[in-house]
Motif scaffolding. Structure first.
Motif, PDB file in Angstrom:
ATOM      1  N   PHE A  96      64.065-159.844  -0.763  1.00  0.00           N
ATOM      2  CA  PHE A  96      64.059-160.444  -2.579  1.00  0.00           C
ATOM      3  C   PHE A  96      61.867-160.231  -2.131  1.00  0.00           C
ATOM      4  O   PHE A  96      61.491-160.198  -3.517  1.00  0.00           O
ATOM      5  N   TRP A  97      62.039-161.945  -1.581  1.00  0.00           N
ATOM      6  CA  TRP A  97      60.416-162.064  -1.695  1.00  0.00           C
ATOM      7  C   TRP A  97      58.968-161.080  -0.698  1.00  0.00           C
ATOM      8  O   TRP A  97      58.653-160.781  -1.819  1.00  0.00           O
ATOM      9  N   THR A  98      60.220-159.895  -0.142  1.00  0.00           N
ATOM     10  CA  THR A  98      59.004-159.077   0.187  1.00  0.00           C
ATOM     11  C   THR A  98      58.433-157.729  -1.254  1.00  0.00           C
ATOM     12  O   THR A  98      57.529-157.230  -1.533  1.00  0.00           O
ATOM     13  N   PHE A  99      59.609-157.996  -1.582  1.00  0.00           N
ATOM     14  CA  PHE A  99      59.619-156.406  -2.918  1.00  0.00           C
ATOM     15  C   PHE A  99      58.880-157.060  -4.264  1.00  0.00           C
ATOM     16  O   PHE A  99      58.436-156.857  -4.684  1.00  0.00           O
ATOM     17  N   PHE A 100      59.552-158.763  -4.561  1.00  0.00           N
ATOM     18  CA  PHE A 100      59.155-159.425  -5.986  1.00  0.00           C
ATOM     19  C   PHE A 100      57.671-159.746  -5.752  1.00  0.00           C
ATOM     20  O   PHE A 100      57.014-159.659  -6.516  1.00  0.00           O
ATOM     21  N   TYR A 101      56.599-160.061  -4.095  1.00  0.00           N
ATOM     22  CA  TYR A 101      55.685-160.979  -4.071  1.00  0.00           C
ATOM     23  C   TYR A 101      54.443-159.748  -3.312  1.00  0.00           C
ATOM     24  O   TYR A 101      53.436-160.430  -2.776  1.00  0.00           O
ATOM     25  N   ARG A 102      55.379-159.649  -2.595  1.00  0.00           N
ATOM     26  CA  ARG A 102      54.845-158.487  -0.937  1.00  0.00           C
ATOM     27  C   ARG A 102      54.653-157.481  -1.516  1.00  0.00           C
ATOM     28  O   ARG A 102      54.619-156.284  -0.010  1.00  0.00           O
ATOM     29  N   GLU A 103      55.212-156.461  -2.909  1.00  0.00           N
ATOM     30  CA  GLU A 103      54.834-155.083  -2.868  1.00  0.00           C
ATOM     31  C   GLU A 103      55.535-154.188  -1.819  1.00  0.00           C
ATOM     32  O   GLU A 103      55.104-153.065  -1.758  1.00  0.00           O
ATOM     33  N   GLY A 104      56.708-154.560  -1.419  1.00  0.00           N
ATOM     34  CA  GLY A 104      57.783-153.727  -0.556  1.00  0.00           C
ATOM     35  C   GLY A 104      57.295-153.629   0.745  1.00  0.00           C
ATOM     36  O   GLY A 104      56.386-153.874   1.189  1.00  0.00           O
ATOM     37  N   TYR A 105      58.188-152.512   1.547  1.00  0.00           N
ATOM     38  CA  TYR A 105      57.590-151.757   2.547  1.00  0.00           C
ATOM     39  C   TYR A 105      56.793-150.368   2.885  1.00  0.00           C
ATOM     40  O   TYR A 105      57.005-149.844   1.720  1.00  0.00           O
ATOM     41  N   GLY A 106      56.453-150.583   3.635  1.00  0.00           N
ATOM     42  CA  GLY A 106      55.781-149.105   3.907  1.00  0.00           C
ATOM     43  C   GLY A 106      54.953-148.220   5.768  1.00  0.00           C
ATOM     44  O   GLY A 106      55.503-149.745   6.023  1.00  0.00           O
ATOM     45  N   TRP A 107      54.474-147.784   5.867  1.00  0.00           N
ATOM     46  CA  TRP A 107      54.617-147.404   7.549  1.00  0.00           C
ATOM     47  C   TRP A 107      53.057-146.950   7.897  1.00  0.00           C
ATOM     48  O   TRP A 107      51.910-147.559   7.965  1.00  0.00           O
ATOM     49  N   ALA A 108      53.087-145.457   7.072  1.00  0.00           N
ATOM     50  CA  ALA A 108      51.839-144.688   7.350  1.00  0.00           C
ATOM     51  C   ALA A 108      51.395-144.711   6.537  1.00  0.00           C
ATOM     52  O   ALA A 108      50.292-143.622   6.034  1.00  0.00           O
ATOM     53  N   ASP A 109      51.578-145.586   4.894  1.00  0.00           N
ATOM     54  CA  ASP A 109      50.670-145.541   3.815  1.00  0.00           C
ATOM     55  C   ASP A 109      48.811-146.177   3.624  1.00  0.00           C
ATOM     56  O   ASP A 109      48.895-146.813   5.275  1.00  0.00           O
ATOM     57  N   ASP A 110      48.865-146.301   2.680  1.00  0.00           N
ATOM     58  CA  ASP A 110      47.265-147.211   2.792  1.00  0.00           C
ATOM     59  C   ASP A 110      47.157-148.750   2.903  1.00  0.00           C
ATOM     60  O   ASP A 110      46.362-149.029   2.556  1.00  0.00           O
ATOM     61  N   ILE A 111      48.113-148.892   3.055  1.00  0.00           N
ATOM     62  CA  ILE A 111      48.418-150.290   2.270  1.00  0.00           C
ATOM     63  C   ILE A 111      49.128-150.762   3.822  1.00  0.00           C
ATOM     64  O   ILE A 111      50.507-150.724   3.916  1.00  0.00           O
TER      65      ILE A 111
END
Lengths: 305, 305
Positions: B93-108
């Protein structure tokens, strides 16, 4: 390790003090052939006598200690002592060498803050660690003396924790920093509360109630496992509070950029944390070893105290 | 609490599986009057029979469970389950609500970093916690199934920890940040090493060596206390690594000034830390309660597996 003792963290405190039953039989049963041949007729009194003989033979087996075991005992105690004293010595060295020493009412509030890590590590790690270990490993003293040592070391930890807490509270107030916002402060608050509660309950139940020794034996016996379990939890929470506090301190004083370059001061702060982890491992190892416990026989001998 | 069980953290693993001796006598001895009167003459065979009768009576006393005990059992399991699932849910919840979720090989790269706290908390706390608890509290299954569940939950934790580690390593390399400079990373490194070692030793010794069950029983029995003690240490180190990591993350992303104002995100981060501390307390409570152990009788019944 002995195949019979599988407890990673058995009791800190001696239930055996209240236990007048014969010791548990060892894993390998004594073969019937090793016992004296049964008499032609056996009375109840003779049966009891035979039982006492058998329990004595278990006792002597239980308390046979090899040279190897004594070596392990000496090695672990030496290691624990070096680590427990060393971690406080390293913190004092860090403060004097990198953080300008201590102070209270002078112009540099940072010197007052320096009392916080030093006293908290002394209280939650060094004195509490010695208190737990002495309770566990003192084999030669009478039980009442071991209890007194346990209480004295916690009594030494108590003012350290109180002054360490007041130091950071006053520092925050002087600098206009909010109190109790960080995870470190929340963990520390719970650890301090548990420490105070444990000390009050322990002092009242295991020392004061000895005035009425026989009448309170059952109550004290029922309290031992709770006191022991919460004692271990308080120690582990103290470790967590110290580690999060060191992490905060490294980032506040060195800053993320300098810390990531791992300067000398960063290595010292990390070394204090590693020493605390090593102490945790040694304490858990000692608590996991039934062989390090004070002899049940000695504890039974001091049942009146 | 039972006056006989004073261990704050007794064994995780069943030595009783290898223990064919009768159970230890309870604290209160069975009075001689309660036994059948001794015969006029007593042979060795009759003596053994009498002994078996007595050990059976101890067995039935040992395994009598009250409604209160079952309530405590259900309550603690429910609480542990809510906390273990809740802490991972809160992190997601913390990651999706405050930290823009997950990724691996994108620009962020920050989205890639977000995998680190989520997967480490899932691996070291949620899955490892379930693994330890299931081993301790599963009463109804055969021993081999409990072992398999223990191994499966650790097998679920394994990729979480590996991917969580790779995520932060790759994030640091992308951002040009040094690796392994902080106290958090040092603790995490030791915890990961211990976890891998424990998994390899446990899988080899307690599952693979069952191929030669009888021949390896003594070796496995001698390994149980070491595996159990290091298992608890690994779990506590995992807790310490998570707490120091959360402290770092709060200071890196919120900054000291914002964090001291305790914004919503700061409260969420602290709440994750408090949930981890609560899990530690519940796990230590369960390990301290001998009554939560799988029945020694059931374990003896499954000695061949």
């Amino acid at each position: 390790m002995d195949s019979n003792s599988v407890s990673p963290m058995p009791e800190l405190a001696p239930i055996a003090e209240f236990d007048k039953s014969p010791p548990s039989p060892p894993n390998e049963e004594v073969p019937m052939d090793d016992l004296p041949p049964p008499p032609a007729t056996i009375s109840q009194a003779e049966g009891k006598k035979l039982k006492v003989q058998r329990s004595r033979s278990y006792d002597s087996e239980e308390h046979e200690r090899g040279a190897c075991e004594w070596c392990e005992y000496a090695l672990v105690i030496t290691l624990a002592t070096i680590l427990l004293i060393g971690v406080s010595a390293l913190t004092i060295f860090w403060t004097f060498f990198y953080r300008e020493g201590y102070g209270w009412a002078d112009d540099i509030p940072e010197k007052q803050f320096n009392l916080h890590p030093t006293l908290m590590i002394a209280g939650f790690i060094t004195f509490s660690g010695f208190s737990v270990l002495l309770y566990r490993i003192c084999r030669c003293f009478r039980r009442i003396y071991v209890k007194l040592l346990h209480a004295i070391f916690h009594a030494l930890a108590f003012p350290c924790i109180v002054i360490g807490f007041l130091a950071v509270l006053d520092f925050h107030n002087k600098k206009g920093i909010n109190n109790f916002y960080s995870l470190h402060s929340w963990i520390g608050f719970v650890a301090m509360g548990l420490f105070g509660l444990q000390y009050a309950v322990g002092f009242f139940s295991f020392l004061l109630l000895l005035i009425c020794n026989k009448g309170t034996a059952n109550f004290r016996a029922s309290l031992v496992p709770i006191h022991a379990a919460f004692g271990v939890l308080t120690f582990v929470l103290g470790v967590c509070a110290c580690l999060t506090g060191l992490t905060e301190k490294a980032l506040f004083t060195l800053g993320a950029d300098r810390y990531s370059g791992l300067p000398d001061e960063g290595v010292i702060i990390n070394a204090i944390g590693v020493a605390i982890i090593a102490i945790l491992a040694v304490v858990m190892y000692i608590l996991s070893r039934n062989k390090f416990r004070a002899d049940a026989r000695d504890m039974r001998a001091s049942v009146d105290l």
